[in-house]
Design a protein around this motif. Structure first.
Motif, short mmCIF file in Angstrom:
data_model
loop_
_atom_site.label_atom_id
_atom_site.label_comp_id
_atom_site.label_asym_id
_atom_site.label_seq_id
_atom_site.Cartn_x
_atom_site.Cartn_y
_atom_site.Cartn_z
N ILE A 10 30.77 69.97 18.80
CA ILE A 10 29.63 70.71 18.26
C ILE A 10 29.97 71.08 16.81
CG2 ILE A 10 28.19 72.77 18.48
CD1 ILE A 10 29.02 72.79 21.49
N VAL A 11 29.18 70.57 15.88
CA VAL A 11 29.45 70.77 14.47
C VAL A 11 28.33 71.61 13.86
CG1 VAL A 11 29.79 69.61 12.25
CG2 VAL A 11 30.66 68.57 14.35
N GLU A 12 28.71 72.72 13.21
CA GLU A 12 27.72 73.55 12.53
C GLU A 12 27.28 72.89 11.24
OE1 GLU A 12 27.99 77.91 12.17
OE2 GLU A 12 29.87 77.66 13.27
N VAL A 13 25.98 72.90 11.00
CA VAL A 13 25.41 72.43 9.74
C VAL A 13 24.80 73.67 9.10
CG1 VAL A 13 23.75 70.89 8.66
CG2 VAL A 13 24.96 70.16 10.73
N PRO A 14 25.46 74.23 8.08
CA PRO A 14 25.01 75.50 7.50
C PRO A 14 23.52 75.51 7.16
CG PRO A 14 27.11 74.85 6.55
CD PRO A 14 26.63 73.70 7.39
N GLY A 17 21.57 74.43 11.64
CA GLY A 17 21.82 74.42 13.08
C GLY A 17 23.10 73.71 13.43
N ILE A 18 23.04 72.88 14.46
CA ILE A 18 24.22 72.14 14.92
C ILE A 18 23.86 70.68 15.13
CG2 ILE A 18 25.28 74.13 16.06
CD1 ILE A 18 24.32 72.86 18.74
N LYS A 19 24.89 69.86 15.12
CA LYS A 19 24.73 68.48 15.55
C LYS A 19 25.88 68.16 16.47
CE LYS A 19 26.67 65.27 12.44
NZ LYS A 19 26.41 64.22 11.49
N LEU A 20 25.69 67.18 17.31
CA LEU A 20 26.71 66.76 18.26
C LEU A 20 27.32 65.46 17.76
CD1 LEU A 20 24.81 67.38 21.62
CD2 LEU A 20 26.33 68.94 20.38
N GLU A 21 28.65 65.42 17.70
CA GLU A 21 29.35 64.20 17.33
C GLU A 21 30.03 63.66 18.58
OE1 GLU A 21 31.93 64.91 13.99
OE2 GLU A 21 30.23 65.24 12.65
N ALA A 80 26.45 82.35 18.23
CA ALA A 80 26.44 83.80 18.06
C ALA A 80 27.59 84.20 17.13
CB ALA A 80 26.58 84.49 19.41
N GLU A 81 28.69 83.50 17.24
CA GLU A 81 29.85 83.75 16.39
C GLU A 81 30.27 82.45 15.76
OE1 GLU A 81 33.00 85.42 18.66
OE2 GLU A 81 31.77 87.06 19.41
N SER A 82 30.69 82.51 14.52
CA SER A 82 31.18 81.32 13.85
C SER A 82 32.68 81.20 14.09
CB SER A 82 30.90 81.43 12.36
OG SER A 82 30.64 80.18 11.83
N GLY A 83 33.18 80.02 14.03
CA GLY A 83 34.60 79.82 14.19
C GLY A 83 34.92 78.78 15.23
N GLY A 84 35.92 78.00 14.94
CA GLY A 84 36.32 76.95 15.87
C GLY A 84 35.31 75.82 15.88
N THR A 85 35.67 74.75 16.50
CA THR A 85 34.78 73.61 16.66
C THR A 85 34.79 73.22 18.12
OG1 THR A 85 35.40 72.92 14.44
CG2 THR A 85 34.18 71.35 15.74
N PRO A 97 23.12 66.12 35.65
CA PRO A 97 24.22 66.43 34.74
C PRO A 97 24.55 67.92 34.71
CG PRO A 97 22.22 66.00 33.50
CD PRO A 97 21.92 65.71 34.94
N THR A 98 25.83 68.21 34.61
CA THR A 98 26.30 69.58 34.44
C THR A 98 27.10 69.63 33.16
OG1 THR A 98 28.24 69.14 35.81
CG2 THR A 98 26.33 70.13 36.89
N CYS A 99 26.82 70.62 32.32
CA CYS A 99 27.46 70.70 31.02
C CYS A 99 28.07 72.08 30.81
CB CYS A 99 26.45 70.45 29.89
SG CYS A 99 25.65 68.84 29.96
N SER A 100 29.09 72.12 29.98
CA SER A 100 29.68 73.40 29.56
C SER A 100 30.19 73.26 28.14
CB SER A 100 30.81 73.81 30.51
OG SER A 100 31.83 72.84 30.51
N VAL A 101 30.26 74.40 27.46
CA VAL A 101 30.83 74.44 26.12
C VAL A 101 32.27 74.89 26.30
CG1 VAL A 101 30.73 75.56 23.86
CG2 VAL A 101 28.61 74.91 25.04
N ARG A 102 33.19 74.13 25.71
CA ARG A 102 34.63 74.39 25.86
C ARG A 102 35.32 74.34 24.50
NH1 ARG A 102 35.89 70.10 30.73
NH2 ARG A 102 34.21 70.76 32.12
#
Length: 106
Positions: A10-14, A17-21, A80-85, A97-102
């Motif tokens: 998950i990559v933040e695009v200032p 929003g975000i894009k998925l790589e 909600a918070e910035s930081g990490g990728t 499908p089951t998804c999670s953010v890790r």
């Protein structure tokens, strides 16, 4: 649905929003129903992880689910918070499908 896993960083695009790589070897479904189900599972996982959909209008011709899954579109979600990728990790099982953010792929 294609068996396997869809994994993307998950990559933040200032200011946008975000894009998925997608990770190497990541599997994305091809059928429209399966793509929609994966898109919903990703949205639920993002919401559960504290991401918020913001008011910026999306361009329906450019910001499609197919484009999101291939990393070609920025979608109007903000953490909600910035930081990490972090990564979105989705198990593609039996059409559900089951998804999670890790913080990592594992």
């Amino acid at each position: 649905m294609t068996a396997g896993r869809y994994i993307a960083q998950i990559v933040e695009v200032p200011e946008h929003g975000i894009k998925l790589e997608p990770a190497e070897g990541s599997v994305a479904p091809e059928g429209p129903t399966e793509v929609n189900l994966l898109g919903m599972a990703i949205a639920l996982a993002l919401g559960a992880a504290g991401y918020h959909h913001h008011a910026e209008q999306r361009d329906p011709e450019l910001q499609t689910l197919d484009a999101l899954l291939t990393g070609d579109a920025v979608m109007p979600w903000r953490p909600a918070e910035s930081g990490g990728t972090p990564y979105i990790v989705c198990e593609l099982n039996d059409g559900k499908p089951t998804c999670s953010v890790r913080p990592t792929v594992d």
